[in-house]
Design a protein around this motif. Structure first.
Motif, short mmCIF file in Angstrom:
data_model
loop_
_atom_site.label_atom_id
_atom_site.label_comp_id
_atom_site.label_asym_id
_atom_site.label_seq_id
_atom_site.Cartn_x
_atom_site.Cartn_y
_atom_site.Cartn_z
N THR A 1 -6.10 3.59 -3.57
CA THR A 1 -5.74 4.05 -4.92
C THR A 1 -5.47 5.54 -4.88
OG1 THR A 1 -7.12 2.34 -5.93
CG2 THR A 1 -6.47 4.19 -7.32
N LYS A 2 -4.29 5.93 -5.32
CA LYS A 2 -3.92 7.34 -5.37
C LYS A 2 -3.75 7.79 -6.81
CE LYS A 2 -1.58 8.28 -0.98
NZ LYS A 2 -0.32 8.80 -0.38
N LYS B 1 -1.62 9.89 -9.29
CA LYS B 1 -0.27 10.44 -9.39
C LYS B 1 -0.13 11.18 -10.71
CE LYS B 1 1.57 8.35 -5.69
NZ LYS B 1 2.30 9.00 -4.58
N LYS C 1 -2.61 12.10 -15.38
CA LYS C 1 -2.80 11.58 -14.04
C LYS C 1 -3.06 10.08 -14.16
CE LYS C 1 -4.55 15.72 -11.74
NZ LYS C 1 -5.67 16.32 -10.95
N GLU D 1 -3.55 6.24 -11.98
CA GLU D 1 -3.91 5.63 -10.72
C GLU D 1 -2.81 4.67 -10.28
OE1 GLU D 1 -7.69 3.75 -11.06
OE2 GLU D 1 -8.81 5.62 -10.95
N GLU E 1 -1.81 1.94 -6.97
CA GLU E 1 -2.16 1.26 -5.73
C GLU E 1 -1.03 1.43 -4.72
OE1 GLU E 1 -5.09 -0.57 -5.00
OE2 GLU E 1 -5.77 0.50 -6.78
N GLU E 2 -1.40 1.68 -3.46
CA GLU E 2 -0.38 1.88 -2.43
C GLU E 2 -0.83 1.22 -1.13
OE1 GLU E 2 2.57 5.42 -0.94
OE2 GLU E 2 0.62 5.98 -1.74
N ILE F 1 -0.93 1.31 2.63
CA ILE F 1 -0.79 2.37 3.63
C ILE F 1 -0.59 1.85 5.05
CG2 ILE F 1 -2.10 4.03 2.26
CD1 ILE F 1 -4.45 3.53 4.28
N LEU G 1 0.19 10.16 4.22
CA LEU G 1 -1.17 9.63 4.23
C LEU G 1 -2.12 10.73 4.68
CD1 LEU G 1 -3.25 7.38 3.98
CD2 LEU G 1 -2.64 6.65 6.30
N LYS G 2 -2.98 11.17 3.78
CA LYS G 2 -3.97 12.17 4.13
C LYS G 2 -5.03 11.56 5.03
CE LYS G 2 -3.50 14.88 -0.14
NZ LYS G 2 -4.21 15.40 -1.34
N ASP H 1 -8.04 10.08 3.23
CA ASP H 1 -7.77 8.79 2.59
C ASP H 1 -7.77 7.67 3.64
OD1 ASP H 1 -7.52 9.96 0.11
OD2 ASP H 1 -5.33 10.12 0.20
#
Length: 231
Positions: free
Chosen positions: A143-144, A146, A152, A154, A156-157, A159, A190-191, A194
């Motif tokens: 969950t990022k 944005k 802001k 949330e 879902e992505e 990765i 992608l950090k 994360d």
């Protein structure tokens, strides 16, 4: 002319944020007396850019910067600027570009060394098996947050496609050292923190998140499925 340089960022200077790093280089160019070019207009600013800014608290062996400058020998530029930079940020090499390609648009991958501790010792073959099973999933969701206007939200992505590979370098007692190639740049990012949070959530490694130490070893461009250093 565009001079592309590589530089490192180590030790306590890993806690300098991107804007402060930009100010540091601006002051260094002025003090070194190198002929950097400035933008036109009411508020001119030096013309240089840094690729894929580091997250706060991460060391790096190799970052990239493009500098718009009147010609000066590369060795002279490096010597002058390094002489006024702190010892934990130093330019390591440089090259004038034959054609202008913005460094920020080239970067596609970041290569990290990540150290962390787990609750119980595991053999290398077991850890590698855990990674392989994790990466064999169809989806690895995170969950990022944005920004959308002033709000802001949330999102879902998946990765999975952002993880190039994971290599277990060393295991000593409960400490694990891995190399991870992670997507970075305009086409996905992608950090590493994360990545580690997803790894902790989805596996039985029981990672101690407070023990994590991250170093970026390099940045890479990609063209026709070939990954290469931009300098």
């Amino acid at each position: 002319m565009i001079l592309r340089v590589a530089f490192n960022k180590t030790n306590y200077l890993k806690y300098i944020g991107h804007l402060d790093l930009m100010r540091l280089f601006h002051r260094a160019f002025n003090r070194a007396g190198v002929p950097i070019r400035y933008s036109e207009g009411f508020n001119p600013h030096p013309k240089f850019s840094i690729a894929s800014p580091l997250s706060l608290g991460i060391e790096s062996e190799e970052e990239y910067m493009d500098v718009d400058i009147d010609y000066i020998p590369v060795d002279e530029f490096i010597q002058k600027v390094n002489s006024v930079l702190p010892k934990d940020i130093q330019i390591t090499r440089g090259l004038y570009l034959e054609k202008e390609e913005a460094i920020a648009s080239l970067i596609a991958w970041a290569f990290y060394e990540i150290n962390f501790e787990i609750e119980e010792h595991k053999e290398k073959i077991n850890v590698e098996d855990i990674f392989n099973k994790w990466l064999s999933q169809d989806e690895i969701m995170i969950t990022k947050l944005k920004k959308k206007g002033k709000k802001k939200i949330e999102k879902e992505e998946n990765i999975k496609k952002f993880v190039g590979n994971i290599v277990v370098k060393d295991i000593m007692d409960k400490n694990i050292k891995i190399d991870a190639l992670l997507k970075s740049g305009n086409n996905g990012n992608l950090k590493p923190i994360d990545f580690m949070e997803a790894l902790k959530r989805d596996t039985c490694l029981n990672i101690d998140m407070d023990s994590i130490n991250i170093k970026r070893l390099g940045l890479y461009a990609e063209k026709d499925s070939n990954i290469y250093k931009p300098l």
